[in-house]
Write a protein that holds these residues in place. Structure first.
Motif, short mmCIF file in Angstrom:
data_model
loop_
_atom_site.label_atom_id
_atom_site.label_comp_id
_atom_site.label_asym_id
_atom_site.label_seq_id
_atom_site.Cartn_x
_atom_site.Cartn_y
_atom_site.Cartn_z
N SER A 99 72.18 13.96 100.57
CA SER A 99 72.10 14.36 101.98
C SER A 99 71.33 13.36 102.83
CB SER A 99 71.45 15.74 102.09
OG SER A 99 70.18 15.71 101.45
N LEU A 100 70.71 12.37 102.17
CA LEU A 100 69.93 11.40 102.94
C LEU A 100 70.85 10.39 103.62
CD1 LEU A 100 66.97 10.62 103.58
CD2 LEU A 100 67.19 8.85 101.83
N PHE A 151 72.17 18.31 106.37
CA PHE A 151 72.53 19.48 105.58
C PHE A 151 73.50 20.30 106.41
CE2 PHE A 151 68.45 18.62 103.46
CZ PHE A 151 68.79 18.86 102.14
N SER A 152 74.53 20.84 105.79
CA SER A 152 75.47 21.60 106.62
C SER A 152 75.28 23.10 106.48
CB SER A 152 76.91 21.21 106.26
OG SER A 152 77.05 21.19 104.86
N VAL A 170 56.59 18.02 102.52
CA VAL A 170 57.76 18.16 101.64
C VAL A 170 58.87 18.88 102.39
CG1 VAL A 170 56.72 18.05 99.35
CG2 VAL A 170 56.67 20.20 100.62
N ILE A 171 60.09 18.53 102.02
CA ILE A 171 61.27 19.16 102.61
C ILE A 171 62.18 19.60 101.47
CG2 ILE A 171 63.32 18.80 104.07
CD1 ILE A 171 61.57 16.58 105.48
N GLY A 172 62.58 20.85 101.52
CA GLY A 172 63.50 21.36 100.51
C GLY A 172 64.52 22.26 101.17
N TYR A 173 65.31 22.93 100.34
CA TYR A 173 66.36 23.78 100.91
C TYR A 173 66.68 24.94 99.97
CZ TYR A 173 69.16 21.10 97.62
OH TYR A 173 69.62 20.52 96.47
#
Ligand code: ADP
Ligand code: MG
Length: 322
Positions: free
Chosen positions: A19-20, A33-34, A133-136
């Motif tokens: 996704s980067l 991110f969709s 931090v980045i997550g999903y």
């Protein structure tokens, strides 16, 4: 090493996350991110307050700082994706030491395919490390403290108290006189954020989660408050490592409930899902233990059954016996 070559040195040659769109090297990073919910957190660590070179090599300062952040993502049920590092570097720190901090973060990040996508580097008086931090998660699947319900089982991953025991050994310089001191020290300097376990829960519709940064007393109270429930914990069920009882009883108790920094997960789930949780734990070779249950709001707060006496336990710093 100047700032430019330093940034070059921490830049990843390749990225794990598809996704980067743009990583280190421009004014800001870009990712796309969709369909997921984005989960983000930041934690700041200051020399002399959150760590000290005297007790921890720079490598572990980095490792542990990122572990604390990834633990926050795990406590939200999120998959880690990216991190950004803002660092204030004082003159008395060597470049090798700064590089070691980043290497410590990198080791853990590699384990979880997490990419460093930016940050900031400045000079200042005190070493200060701030990690974002980045997550999903799948849409709507973040795990909240407010999701505990009466009748739920309360559980915890791993053992509690180990990190503080390790810190005790490091700071008391009494290494030789304790059994398993390497194990306890490792639990302090290289905690394991429970990322896989949090991911493994994705098929369960409702789980309340929190990570142990301050100690069970604080974390369980946060769940009780947010969910408007009462929580009962049985001291005899709270998991500790096999040589934990070698420490003075009062310290054992303090570290278990008020020590923290174990970065284990504490949570509640419906009894209907308990078998599934046990199966997930078995698959991951992770110990997950039932330590209590959730009841209605009528007494409010968290109660500990210790040697058949019920005491109310409050957030860190306050411990009123009832
Ligand atoms: P700007 O002046 O535009 O803020 P910088 O020179 O601060 O740019 O940063 C250049 C690039 O290096 C950016 O992509 C930034 O995110 C990255 N970067 C700077 N410091 C760090 C750091 N400590 N960790 C990770 N990336 C960093
Ligand atoms: Mg900048």
């Amino acid at each position: 090493m100047d700032e430019f070559s330093f940034i070059q040195s921490i830049k990843q040659q390749t990225y794990h996350q598809t996704s980067l769109v743009k990583g280190i090297g421009d004014d800001a990073a870009v990712f796309r991110f969709s369909n997921e919910d984005i989960v983000t957190a930041v934690d700041t660590f200051v020399d002399g307050i959150h760590f000290s070179k005297a007790t921890m090599d720079p490598y572990y300062i980095g490792y542990r700082a990122l572990a604390a952040n990834l633990s926050d993502l795990a406590a939200m049920g999120a998959n880690p994706a990216f991190y950004l590092v803002s660092i204030v570097i004082p003159e008395n720190w060597l470049m090798e030491e700064i590089t070691a901090i980043f290497n410590g973060m990198k080791e853990l990040a590699t384990t979880y395919n997490t990419d460093i996508i930016g940050g900031d580097t400045v000079s200042g008086k005190e070493l200060c490390l701030s990690i974002t931090v980045i997550g999903y998660t799948k849409k709507g699947m973040a795990r909240y403290r407010s999701d505990a319900r009466p009748g739920d089982i309360m559980f915890v991953t791993g053992n509690v108290g180990d990190s503080q025991a390790g810190f005790h050994i490091l700071t008391e310089e009494a290494e030789a006189s304790y059994r398993n001191s390497d194990y306890f020290i490792k639990r302090h300097i290289m905690p394991s954020p429970r990322v896989e376990f949090a991911q493994g829960l994705s098929g369960i519709s409702r789980v309340a989660l929190n990570d142990i940064s301050d100690g069970i007393a604080s974390e369980a109270n946060e769940i009780a408050e947010a969910s408007h429930v009462t929580i009962y914990i049985d001291d005899s069920m709270v998991p500790v490592s096999s040589t934990y009882e070698q420490f003075p009883y009062e310290l054992q108790h303090k570290w278990k409930y008020y020590g923290g920094e174990d970065f284990e997960l504490i949570g509640t789930v419906s009894e209907d899902n308990w078998e599934e949780i046990m199966q997930i734990a078995t698959n991951l070779n992770l110990k997950v233990t039932k330590i209590g249950y959730v009841d209605t709001d009528k007494r409010a707060g968290v109660y500990l059954n210790r040697n058949n006496k019920i005491e109310k336990i409050l957030k860190k710093g306050y411990n009123h016996l009832r």
